[in-house]
Enzyme design. Structure first.
Site, mmCIF file in Angstrom:
data_model
loop_
_atom_site.group_PDB
_atom_site.id
_atom_site.type_symbol
_atom_site.label_atom_id
_atom_site.label_comp_id
_atom_site.label_asym_id
_atom_site.label_seq_id
_atom_site.Cartn_x
_atom_site.Cartn_y
_atom_site.Cartn_z
ATOM 1 N N HIS A 55 42.917 34.120 38.967
ATOM 2 C CA HIS A 55 42.296 35.431 38.719
ATOM 3 C C HIS A 55 43.194 36.545 39.278
ATOM 4 O O HIS A 55 43.455 37.545 38.598
ATOM 5 C CB HIS A 55 40.908 35.457 39.387
ATOM 6 N N GLU A 56 43.691 36.355 40.486
ATOM 7 C CA GLU A 56 44.564 37.364 41.107
ATOM 8 C C GLU A 56 45.874 37.511 40.322
ATOM 9 O O GLU A 56 46.373 38.619 40.143
ATOM 10 C CB GLU A 56 44.846 37.012 42.578
ATOM 11 N N HIS A 77 45.428 39.724 37.471
ATOM 12 C CA HIS A 77 45.531 41.161 37.766
ATOM 13 C C HIS A 77 46.997 41.620 37.759
ATOM 14 O O HIS A 77 47.280 42.761 37.408
ATOM 15 C CB HIS A 77 44.899 41.481 39.128
ATOM 16 N N GLU A 94 38.071 42.893 35.389
ATOM 17 C CA GLU A 94 37.613 41.675 36.065
ATOM 18 C C GLU A 94 37.356 40.556 35.062
ATOM 19 O O GLU A 94 37.712 39.400 35.309
ATOM 20 C CB GLU A 94 36.346 41.950 36.887
HETATM 21 ZN ZN LIG Z 1 39.514 40.794 40.478
#
Ligand SMILES: [Zn+2]
Length: 262
Positions: A134-135, A138, A193
């Protein structure tokens, strides 16, 4: 004893206003609140892609220097899990663990991923790798770079840059601390997100981790935010919107993936 993650106390940024825009590195960014934060004194500052890369690198170096970087069991576990994961769409990645009591993980636009040992304590390998994915999402989606840009534009360092003719000068120790703090408090939109969750899901599948890692990891954070460890859950997680809804969405994605592979 584990230390508390160190950042300087600074007021939390608000980055949702949309009443001003600047064009930086060929992309429009929203600086509404940032411009207000520094007041009328601020003059236009142009950040090149090189400037942004440098701000990312220097912020991470500051954080690495001011937090205990683990070289023991946590580091060994992270190295084992991330073995062979050397880049994200061409950007070289580097991983470190901070041995601290706070529960968090973050990515910086230069490809640095930092995982906090207390997050590793509460997550299975699959969940942890989903959060790391997930990071990385980003980073790949430029959310991290945009966040540091906004943090810089709202920082005192920007005033200093304006005063020397619009270029980014060498940041002082305390300016870097402020910048790191502002960056750590960055809030991403729901759309960002969701996109990072999708990336985390694909990341798990691509690297042989459970397709349920993302859903389970998000559920773990929901549980945590309702429990006595909630104060240790840092802003970057607690501000993630709709964690339950996101977990449900990821669970459906995992079920669909499994059904397709049967
Ligand atoms: Zn996030």
């Amino acid at each position: 004893m584990k230390r508390v993650f160190l950042i300087l106390a600074l007021s939390v940024l608000c980055m949702s206003a949309a009443d001003a825009q600047l064009r930086i590195g060929g992309r429009k960014i929203d600086t509404g609140k940032a411009v207000k934060a520094v007041g009328d004194m601020a003059t236009a500052v142009t950040l090149s892609d090189d400037d942004i890369a440098r701000l990312c690198r220097e912020s991470v170096e500051w954080l690495d220097a001011h937090n205990p970087v683990d070289t023991g069991e946590y580091d060994a576990r992270l190295k084992r899990l991330t073995e062979g994961i050397t880049d994200a769409e061409g950007l070289p990645l580097n991983f470190k663990v901070y041995y601290v009591t706070d529960i968090n993980a973050f990515a910086c636009g230069d490809g640095s991923i930092r995982v906090f040992s207390s997050l590793m304590d509460i997550m299975t390998d699959d969940e942890l790798m989903a959060i790391i994915g997930h990071e990385i999402g980003h980073i790949v989606h430029h959310d991290s770079k945009d966040a540091i840009k906004r943090a810089y534009m709202a920082s005192a360092a920007r005033n200093a840059a304006g005063a020397v003719g619009g270029t980014v000068g060498k940041l002082t120790e305390s300016q870097l601390g402020d910048l790191a703090q502002a960056f750590m408090g960055a809030q991403f939109s729901q759309k960002q997100e969701y996109a990072a969750d999708d990336y985390g899901f694909e990341f798990c599948v691509a690297h042989g981790f459970s397709p349920y890692g993302m859903a389970d990891g998000l559920n773990r954070l929901v549980e945590l935010s309702n429990g006595d460890k909630a104060p240790k859950l840092q802003q970057m997680f607690s501000s993630h919107p709709d964690s339950e809804k996101r977990a449900q969405r990821m669970k459906q994605k995992a079920e669909a993936y499994e059904a397709g592979n049967r």
